[in-house]
Each structure stands twice: as structure tokens, then as C-alpha cells.
Enzyme design. Structure first.
Site, PDB file in Angstrom:
ATOM      1  N   ASP A  36       0.818  -1.212   0.000  1.00 22.24           N
ATOM      2  CA  ASP A  36       0.000   0.000   0.000  1.00 22.24           C
ATOM      3  C   ASP A  36       0.857   1.269   0.000  1.00 22.24           C
ATOM      4  O   ASP A  36       1.430   1.626   1.036  1.00 22.24           O
ATOM      5  CB  ASP A  36      -0.908  -0.038   1.244  1.00 22.24           C
ATOM      6  CG  ASP A  36      -1.808   1.175   1.371  1.00 22.24           C
ATOM      7  OD1 ASP A  36      -2.024   1.877   0.365  1.00 22.24           O
ATOM      8  OD2 ASP A  36      -2.309   1.409   2.496  1.00 22.24           O
ATOM      9  N   ASP A 218      -1.858   5.791  -5.064  1.00 22.89           N
ATOM     10  CA  ASP A 218      -2.164   4.891  -3.948  1.00 22.89           C
ATOM     11  C   ASP A 218      -2.548   3.493  -4.436  1.00 22.89           C
ATOM     12  O   ASP A 218      -3.676   3.265  -4.869  1.00 22.89           O
ATOM     13  CB  ASP A 218      -3.285   5.494  -3.105  1.00 22.89           C
ATOM     14  CG  ASP A 218      -3.620   4.646  -1.889  1.00 22.89           C
ATOM     15  OD1 ASP A 218      -2.886   3.672  -1.620  1.00 22.89           O
ATOM     16  OD2 ASP A 218      -4.611   4.953  -1.205  1.00 22.89           O
TER      17      ASP A 218
HETATM   18  C1  0ZP Z   1     -10.354   0.690  -0.853  1.00 31.09           C
HETATM   19  O1  0ZP Z   1     -10.136   1.169  -1.959  1.00 31.09           O
HETATM   20  C2  0ZP Z   1     -10.947  -0.682  -0.631  1.00 31.09           C
HETATM   21  C3  0ZP Z   1     -11.976  -0.997  -1.666  1.00 31.09           C
HETATM   22  C4  0ZP Z   1     -13.176  -0.106  -1.611  1.00 31.09           C
HETATM   23  C5  0ZP Z   1     -13.489   0.648  -0.517  1.00 31.09           C
HETATM   24  C6  0ZP Z   1     -14.597   1.465  -0.490  1.00 31.09           C
HETATM   25  C7  0ZP Z   1     -15.420   1.536  -1.567  1.00 31.09           C
HETATM   26  C8  0ZP Z   1     -15.163   0.775  -2.706  1.00 31.09           C
HETATM   27  C9  0ZP Z   1     -16.013   0.833  -3.804  1.00 31.09           C
HETATM   28  C10 0ZP Z   1     -15.753   0.069  -4.934  1.00 31.09           C
HETATM   29  C11 0ZP Z   1     -14.639  -0.736  -4.973  1.00 31.09           C
HETATM   30  C12 0ZP Z   1     -13.776  -0.786  -3.908  1.00 31.09           C
HETATM   31  C13 0ZP Z   1     -14.029  -0.054  -2.749  1.00 31.09           C
HETATM   32  C14 0ZP Z   1      -9.825  -1.711  -0.587  1.00 31.09           C
HETATM   33  C15 0ZP Z   1     -10.303  -3.118  -0.362  1.00 31.09           C
HETATM   34  C16 0ZP Z   1     -10.197  -3.987  -1.399  1.00 31.09           C
HETATM   35  C17 0ZP Z   1     -10.639  -5.293  -1.270  1.00 31.09           C
HETATM   36  C18 0ZP Z   1     -11.141  -5.742  -0.098  1.00 31.09           C
HETATM   37  C19 0ZP Z   1     -11.264  -4.887   0.990  1.00 31.09           C
HETATM   38  C20 0ZP Z   1     -11.790  -5.341   2.207  1.00 31.09           C
HETATM   39  C21 0ZP Z   1     -11.891  -4.493   3.268  1.00 31.09           C
HETATM   40  C22 0ZP Z   1     -11.492  -3.180   3.160  1.00 31.09           C
HETATM   41  C23 0ZP Z   1     -10.974  -2.708   1.977  1.00 31.09           C
HETATM   42  C24 0ZP Z   1     -10.838  -3.562   0.879  1.00 31.09           C
HETATM   43  N1  0ZP Z   1     -10.037   1.321   0.244  1.00 31.09           N
HETATM   44  C25 0ZP Z   1      -9.429   2.653   0.261  1.00 31.09           C
HETATM   45  C26 0ZP Z   1      -8.489   2.660   1.460  1.00 31.09           C
HETATM   46  O2  0ZP Z   1      -8.870   3.022   2.551  1.00 31.09           O
HETATM   47  C27 0ZP Z   1     -10.536   3.674   0.333  1.00 31.09           C
HETATM   48  C28 0ZP Z   1     -10.146   5.062   0.497  1.00 31.09           C
HETATM   49  N2  0ZP Z   1     -10.940   5.970   0.968  1.00 31.09           N
HETATM   50  C29 0ZP Z   1      -9.016   5.665   0.259  1.00 31.09           C
HETATM   51  C30 0ZP Z   1     -10.318   7.118   1.022  1.00 31.09           C
HETATM   52  N3  0ZP Z   1      -9.167   6.937   0.598  1.00 31.09           N
HETATM   53  N4  0ZP Z   1      -7.251   2.191   1.204  1.00 31.09           N
HETATM   54  C31 0ZP Z   1      -6.233   2.080   2.249  1.00 31.09           C
HETATM   55  C32 0ZP Z   1      -5.576   0.710   2.173  1.00 31.09           C
HETATM   56  C33 0ZP Z   1      -6.613  -0.430   2.303  1.00 31.09           C
HETATM   57  C34 0ZP Z   1      -7.090  -0.596   3.738  1.00 31.09           C
HETATM   58  C35 0ZP Z   1      -6.000  -1.730   1.791  1.00 31.09           C
HETATM   59  C36 0ZP Z   1      -8.026  -1.745   3.918  1.00 31.09           C
HETATM   60  C37 0ZP Z   1      -6.967  -2.905   1.941  1.00 31.09           C
HETATM   61  C38 0ZP Z   1      -7.432  -3.023   3.371  1.00 31.09           C
HETATM   62  C39 0ZP Z   1      -5.200   3.222   2.106  1.00 31.09           C
HETATM   63  O3  0ZP Z   1      -4.433   3.087   0.939  1.00 31.09           O
HETATM   64  C40 0ZP Z   1      -5.865   4.546   2.106  1.00 31.09           C
HETATM   65  C41 0ZP Z   1      -5.026   5.641   2.769  1.00 31.09           C
HETATM   66  C42 0ZP Z   1      -5.813   6.938   2.545  1.00 31.09           C
HETATM   67  C43 0ZP Z   1      -4.998   8.125   2.290  1.00 31.09           C
HETATM   68  C44 0ZP Z   1      -4.180   7.869   1.078  1.00 31.09           C
HETATM   69  C45 0ZP Z   1      -5.847   9.361   2.142  1.00 31.09           C
HETATM   70  C46 0ZP Z   1      -4.956   5.436   4.279  1.00 31.09           C
HETATM   71  O4  0ZP Z   1      -5.970   5.242   4.916  1.00 31.09           O
HETATM   72  N5  0ZP Z   1      -3.766   5.463   4.847  1.00 31.09           N
HETATM   73  C47 0ZP Z   1      -3.596   5.297   6.295  1.00 31.09           C
HETATM   74  C48 0ZP Z   1      -2.645   6.250   6.938  1.00 31.09           C
HETATM   75  C49 0ZP Z   1      -2.859   6.275   8.410  1.00 31.09           C
HETATM   76  C50 0ZP Z   1      -2.760   7.618   6.381  1.00 31.09           C
HETATM   77  C51 0ZP Z   1      -1.732   6.919   9.170  1.00 31.09           C
END
Ligand code: 0ZP
Length: 325
Positions: A36, A218
Site C-alpha cells: 500500500d 495509492d
Molecule cells: C479501498 O479502496 C478498498 C476498496 C473499496 C473501498 C470502499 C469503496 C469501494 C467501492 C468500490 C470498490 C472498492 C471499494 C480496498 C479493499 C479492497 C478489497 C477488499 C477490501 C476489504 C476491506 C477493506 C478494503 C478492501 N479502500 C481505500 C483505502 O482506505 C478507500 C479510500 N478511501 C481511500 C479514502 N481513501 N485504502 C487504504 C488501504 C486499504 C485498507 C488496503 C483496507 C486494503 C485493506 C489506504 O491506501 C488509504 C489511505 C488513505 C490516504 C491515502 C488518504 C490510508 O488510509 N492510509 C492510512 C494512513 C494512516 C494515512 C496513518
């Protein structure tokens, strides 16, 4: 190749997520890990987690190189998924490169969203300024400081289910068999810890739908996420309709769609017409772009990255991009 480590990744459920194998401990325990670039923590389900039963769990009692730390960690992602637990260090092997004393985060708890997700954990490829516990070195930091990679880069190829499926992360180099044309360099703004880029213009064919906005590259986000304003302009250009939750319904016939064209640092990068439809459910199609209310940052997720090979350079910082094969 000397000083590089290649990790093949599996394309899960038609381009929704990509994961590869990471080994931890001595002898090696193997895990399915989502790489990620939008976060910087390395965590894995552990035997300390009683609810992580659908996953392979790291067992510290079986690793001779495990060292306890004592501190705790917790993370919350953009989509609301959470995990928490304790810190430790152990040997982490990535594509044959053995990182010594890498800080690992052992999950004692995971949110229910992970139960149906095949991944056992995440490996953050963002900058170390956003690790949830400050002062931790990321795996890429250690690959560089331990001299395991000769160049401070990693090349990302995400395949498409409609083509050949999986992809490849190449630590320490890039794979010229995975892209065509010339690599174009784009400067990176790492001030927020992400791989930040400036998109000077966004067009649907030749129609402008956005000018000068900040985005991040991302790999952990499935779709293209724009601000509400931009997403609505993109939707209008493709005749897509708002579901009211940030997603859009779009025509299942992409033959008349124009590509979505991103300009960065004077070069253009495309998301082709067929990638504008994310998935089909019966006769309903979902668009590959969305918005998240109140978010000012755009996210160039897997929809962009599966069409464009990206070489991430942590040292400069910058990226080099060319169309994927
Ligand atoms: C995803 O893209 C999901 C898929 C997903 C989420 C929501 C709606 C969707 C609609 C259609 C298709 C996909 C959608 C990833 C995912 C894929 C497959 C299975 C999953 C099962 C459970 C959970 C997630 C699954 N998530 C993004 C995300 O949070 C949504 C997002 N919203 C991004 C805002 N920004 N991705 C994070 C990694 C994920 C976490 C990897 C869960 C899979 C597991 C990060 O890459 C996002 C990043 C945001 C930042 C760049 C603004 C983040 O949260 N970083 C954490 C740091 C904390 C900053 C210190």
C-alpha cells in the site's frame, strides 16, 4: 538481477486488490500482504488475535529471530478499516531480500471488514513520516539502509484481470518488459507522507473536467477518487449517474467512451475507455471513479496504476511513469 527483489502479486476479484507473499521470521512464515503506497505501516495478523481465524497468523514463539518491543500500535484507513496490536522486530523477506530487525506490527484485533478479505496484513510503501508509531523505519527505508537494493526505487506493475491477471512489485529497480514508450518523470510532494503529485489538467477526451489539483498515487485504493466537484464533472462527461454515496452508475457499453487523460509535469497519462467501467453486476455497470465527501485530495488508485507502470523513487522524491503493457 543483483540488488533487486521481485514479488509477484495476485489480482483479487477483478482488480479490486493486489497482494503478494511476504515472509516473516526464522524459519519463514508466509503471508498474503497488500502493498500500500497510501500508508507506511507493516502489520500482520498474529496468534495474539483470536478473531483473525480466516487468516494465516504470525506466531512469534516459532521464530528464532523475533524480538519483542513492548509498544502498541493502531491504524485506521480511509475506508474505515482498522487494526491494532503490539510492536516487535523480526527478519522480513521481500522477493528474496532479507531485511534484518524490521519493525513489524502484530495484530491483536482487526475490523470485521478484513474477515472476508484474503490479505493477512499490509506493507506500507509510503514515507516514514506517517507510520502510526513515530520513528519507525519502513521496509523500503531498511532495504536502502541495509544495502539490500542498489537503487532507492521500486517499480509497480498491476495487471488487469481482463488481460493476464496478476502483477509485480520490483524492489530496487524497474522491469522494462512491463511498460511501453518512454518513462516520464513527475516530481513528488512527500510533505503529507504520501506519493503526492500535481495534476495540472484532467480531460475526458478533449473536454476539460479539472485543472490543477493535488493527488496521490495509492496502490491500496481500488478506484479513482476525486473531489466531489471533479467527480461530478467526470460523471457528466461520461453520462454517468450519481448513486448519492460517492459511486456512479455508467453505461455498460464503453465503445463510445473517450479516455480519461491526466496531465502531470507536462506529460499525459491515460486511463483508457474500457477501464472507465469498473464492474458489471447483471445489466448494471459501476464507474471506476468516485468521490469521498469532504475530501480535498484526489486518489489515483489501482484504476490508474493498472494502466500505467510507475517507478517510485524515495530518495529524490519522484516517480517515472509510462503506459503499462
Ligand atoms: C479501498 O479502496 C478498498 C476498496 C473499496 C473501498 C470502499 C469503496 C469501494 C467501492 C468500490 C470498490 C472498492 C471499494 C480496498 C479493499 C479492497 C478489497 C477488499 C477490501 C476489504 C476491506 C477493506 C478494503 C478492501 N479502500 C481505500 C483505502 O482506505 C478507500 C479510500 N478511501 C481511500 C479514502 N481513501 N485504502 C487504504 C488501504 C486499504 C485498507 C488496503 C483496507 C486494503 C485493506 C489506504 O491506501 C488509504 C489511505 C488513505 C490516504 C491515502 C488518504 C490510508 O488510509 N492510509 C492510512 C494512513 C494512516 C494515512 C496513518
Amino acid at each position: 538481477t543483483e540488488g533487486t527483489g521481485s514479488v509477484p502479486v495476485i489480482d483479487y476479484e477483478i482488480d479490486i486488490e493486489y497482494y503478494g507473499t511476504v515472509s516473516i521470521g526464522t524459519p519463514a512464515q508466509n503471508f498474503k500482504i497488500d502493498f500500500d503506497t497510501g500508508s507506511s505501516d507493516l502489520w500482520v495478523a498474529s496468534t495474539l488475535c483470536s478473531t483473525c481465524t480466516t487468516h494465516t497468523r504470525y506466531d512469534s514463539t516459532k521464530s528464532s529471530t523475533y524480538v519483542a518491543d513492548g509498544r502498541t500500535w493502531s491504524i485506521a484507513y480511509g475506508d474505515g478499516s482498522t487494526a491494532s496490536g503490539i510492536l516487535a522486530t523480526d527478519t522480513v523477506t521481500l522477493g528474496g531480500l532479507a531485511i534484518k530487525s524490521q519493525t513489524i506490527e502484530l495484530a491483536k484485533k482487526e475490523s470485521s471488514s478484513f474477515a472476508s478479505d484474503p490479505i493477512d496484513g499490509l506493507l506500507g510503501l509510503g514515507f516514514n513520516t506517517i507510520t502510526t508509531v513515530s520513528g519507525i523505519k519502513t521496509p523500503v527505508d531498511n532495504l536502502i539502509s541495509q544495502g539490500l537494493i542498489t537503487s532507492p526505487v521500486f517499480g509497480v506493475y498491476l495487471g488487469k484481470a481482463s488481460k493476464n491477471g496478476g502483477g509485480e512489485y520490483l524492489f530496487g529497480g524497474s522491469d522494462s518488459t512491463k511498460y511501453t514508450g518512454t518513462l516520464k518523470t513527475v516530481p513528488v510532494n512527500k510533505s503529507q507522507g504520501y506519493w503526492g503529485v500535481t495534476v495540472s489538467s484532467l480531460k475526458v477526451g478533449t473536454t476539460s473536467v479539472g485543472t490543477s489539483f493535488s493527488g496521490i498515487l495509492d496502490t491500496g485504493t481500488t478506484l479513482l477518487i476525486f473531489t466531489e466537484t471533479i467527480a461530478k464533472k467526470v460523471a457528466a462527461a461520461y453520462g454517468a449517474t450519481d448513486n448519492g454515496d460517492g459511486t456512479f452508475i455508467i453505461s455498460c457499453d464503453s465503445s463510445n467512451f473517450k479516455p480519461l487523460v491526466f496531465t502531470m509535469n507536462g506529460s499525459t497519462f491515460n486511463v483508457p475507455a474500457d477501464s472507465i467501467i469498473f464492474e458489471q453486476d447483471g445489466s448494471t455497470c459501476f464507474a471506476s471513479f468516485a468521490y469521498s465527501s469532504g475530501m480535498s485530495l484526489s486518489i489515483l488508485g489501482d484504476v490508474f496504476l493498472k494502466n500505467n507502470y510507475v517507478i517510485f523513487n524515495q530518495q529524490v522524491p519522484s516517480v517515472q511513469i509510462a503506459p503499462s503493457i
